[in-house]
Design an enzyme around this catalytic site. Structure first.
Site, short mmCIF file in Angstrom:
data_model
loop_
_atom_site.label_atom_id
_atom_site.label_comp_id
_atom_site.label_asym_id
_atom_site.label_seq_id
_atom_site.Cartn_x
_atom_site.Cartn_y
_atom_site.Cartn_z
N LYS A 175 -11.46 0.33 -13.96
CA LYS A 175 -11.83 1.72 -13.67
C LYS A 175 -10.59 2.58 -13.81
O LYS A 175 -9.59 2.38 -13.13
CB LYS A 175 -12.39 1.89 -12.26
CG LYS A 175 -12.96 3.31 -12.03
CD LYS A 175 -13.14 3.64 -10.57
CE LYS A 175 -11.90 4.19 -9.92
NZ LYS A 175 -11.51 5.55 -10.43
N GLY A 227 -2.49 2.68 -6.13
CA GLY A 227 -2.78 4.02 -5.63
C GLY A 227 -2.17 4.23 -4.26
O GLY A 227 -1.18 3.57 -3.90
N SER A 228 -2.75 5.10 -3.49
CA SER A 228 -2.19 5.45 -2.18
C SER A 228 -2.44 4.35 -1.16
O SER A 228 -3.36 3.54 -1.30
CB SER A 228 -2.81 6.75 -1.69
OG SER A 228 -4.17 6.55 -1.33
N GLY A 232 -5.75 2.12 -0.52
CA GLY A 232 -5.56 0.67 -0.56
C GLY A 232 -6.16 -0.03 0.65
O GLY A 232 -6.74 -1.11 0.55
N CYS A 284 5.86 5.78 -8.44
CA CYS A 284 5.74 5.28 -7.07
C CYS A 284 7.06 4.72 -6.52
O CYS A 284 7.31 4.82 -5.33
CB CYS A 284 4.65 4.21 -6.99
SG CYS A 284 4.80 2.91 -8.23
N GLU A 383 5.36 10.19 1.11
CA GLU A 383 5.48 10.18 -0.34
C GLU A 383 4.98 11.51 -0.89
O GLU A 383 3.80 11.84 -0.79
CB GLU A 383 4.67 9.02 -0.93
CG GLU A 383 4.82 8.89 -2.43
CD GLU A 383 4.09 7.68 -2.98
OE1 GLU A 383 4.63 7.03 -3.88
OE2 GLU A 383 2.98 7.38 -2.49
#
Length: 484
Positions: A175, A227-228, A232, A284, A383
């Protein structure tokens, strides 16, 4: 330039069964790229899983050298189509075309690296000894695997997930991010040309609800997410509440850069500016907390101010080869970053450079340096994922390590010193999964990538990335049967 907007399932491009679409706007000038990106429905997800499940037995049993040949052909096609793929990435999320090309050629090398493992996954055996049992351990593919890619490095993250799965005989559903679906949507034709059988790799698009469908799916054996940290956690929760599928998570970071007083100052400034600002700080593991020893702090601060001001002059239209730094990925990301900066200004933080929007259109944020924020300030702890660093000073090695590790994250770190012993000593004490010495950290196909603490679990890339798509099976054979 025409481009593919449909889902790729079972070797064919298909329209979404729900008729739902994603909209992509060019972050450079907010012009419409497309409002017809097909978003997968639950039916589409089920169809992709069914296709992958049906394709698994034959792909698992395909000879390793044949799987490798297909993977190598796909790598060739990535290189052959680099201009087209880079243009799509640039239009979707503002990545400078020069960087976008590098972030496609790198994955081509990764596909070749993992192709070398196809058919070479060995097991172990142990002699009967006195127990009379011959012991075998073999490593088998998991089956249907899925990946959810972040938008900031679509092709790299996709390769980290799909390539090792292919080498080990799994099938896959990827995805893409709703912010950058165009590049991997073009993979369907390349996968077919490379010779992947229908259903072995499926590409779908959609938002968070599509990711949730994958994470909860009872027929998916493993899911890899980038991802974040917040998202997650939801993926892990969904895996636990469904079929306890295998999970690997590469999450956020708030990485430190430690610059000691014996460091090569020019090198430290270069990697804390140009290297950090690559992809407009949307990386990241980029070192956004810069810790400088007191003795060289004044010189470093003056030099980094000049470097960030020069970087602002190289920010512009990402479709131009001469552009070094582009806009943020979309309006939502722009508002997130500006929210941090505006809140910091309201709290009285000192901004050495930037802290504002560049120009009157697009999602450009000026490269920003924040001096001496409180260790509890959000710009220092959270972040930001934009072109923003904060600078704090330290007295000695012990304080530097303490400041560096004072975070819930542990994805990356870098340190700068001429003392090799200190470099290795400090690196061993940093709570991070990746460390760069005298440079910003750079990934490599040969080495694993992942984090400590709340930066995730599991690893991608390198031999460790291969293991994420294998499960051991132990077989014991009683050698005493039939003995007289």
């Amino acid at each position: 330039m025409s481009f593919e907007t449909r889902l790729f399932i079972n070797g064919e491009y298909v329209e979404s069964s729900s008729g739902e679409y994603l909209t992509i706007r060019n972050p450079t000038d907010d012009t419409l790229v497309s409002d017809k990106i097909h978003a997968a429905s639950e039916v589409d997800v089920d169809n992709a899983v069914a296709a992958a499940k049906a394709a698994f037995p034959k792909w698992r049993d395909t000879a390793g050298h044949k799987r490798a040949a297909i993977m190598l052909k796909f790598a060739d096609l990535l290189e052959k189509n680099v201009d087209m793929l880079a243009s799509l990435e640039s239009r979707a999320m503002g990545q400078p075309i020069s960087l976008a090309k590098r972030m496609i050629l790198g994955p081509a090398a990764l596909w070749r690296y993992y192709a070398g493992y196809a058919g070479k996954v060995s097991g172990e055996s142990f002699p009967p000894d006195e127990d009379g049992t011959y012991k075998i351990v073999q490593y088998e593919p998991l089956g249907v695997c899925a990946g959810i890619s972040a938008w900031n490095g679509t092709h790299v993250l996709s390769a980290w997930k799909i390539a090792p799965a292919m080498a080990t005989g799994n099938t896959f559903i990827l995805k893409s991010s709703e912010k950058s679906p165009l590049g991997v949507a073009a993979y369907g034709n390349l996968l077919n040309e490379a010779g992947f059988p229908p259903g072995v790799v499926n590409i779908i698009a959609g938002g968070g609800k599509v990711g949730a469908l994958l994470a909860y799916h009872m027929q998916i054996a493993k899911i890899a997410f980038t991802g974040s940290a917040a998202a997650g956690r939801k993926v892990m929760e969904a895996a636990a509440k469904s079929n306890l599928k295998h999970v690997s998570l590469e999450l956020g970071g708030k990485s430190p850069a430690l610059i000691f007083d014996d460091a090569d100052l020019e090198n430290a400034v270069e990697h804390s500016s140009t290297s950090f600002l690559r992809n407009s700080g949307q990386i990241c593991f980029a070192a956004s907390r810069v810790l400088v020893q007191e003795g060289i702090a004044p010189k470093f601060i003056e030099a980094i101010k000049t470097a960030f001001e020069k970087a602002a002059d190289k920010m512009g239209d990402p479709s131009l080869e001469t552009t070094a730094f582009g806009p943020l990925a979309d309006q939502a990301q722009f508002e997130r970053v500006m929210g941090f900066l505006n809140d910091g200004k309201a709290a009285g933080l000192q901004y050495l450079t930037g802290g504002a929007r560049k120009g009157d259109k697009g999602t450009f944020v000026l490269p920003t340096v924040i001096l001496n924020p409180d260790v509890k300030a959000k710009v220092y702890t959270d972040e930001i994922f934009g072109p923003v660093i904060s600078i704090k000073t330290f007295k000695d090695e012990a304080e530097a390590i303490e400041l560096a590790n004072n975070t819930t994250y542990g994805l990356g770190a870098s340190l700068y010193t001429a003392d090799v012993a200190r470099a290795l000593r400090v690196a061993s004490k940093l709570e991070a999964g990746t460390v760069g010495i005298n440079s910003a950290f750079a990934t490599s196909p040969q080495t694993p990538f992942g984090g400590h603490k709340q930066s995730g679990i599991g690893r991608e890339s390198g031999p460790e990335g291969l293991k994420e798509y294998l499960q051991p099976k132990t077989i014991h054979i009683n050698m005493n049967v039939g003995k007289k």
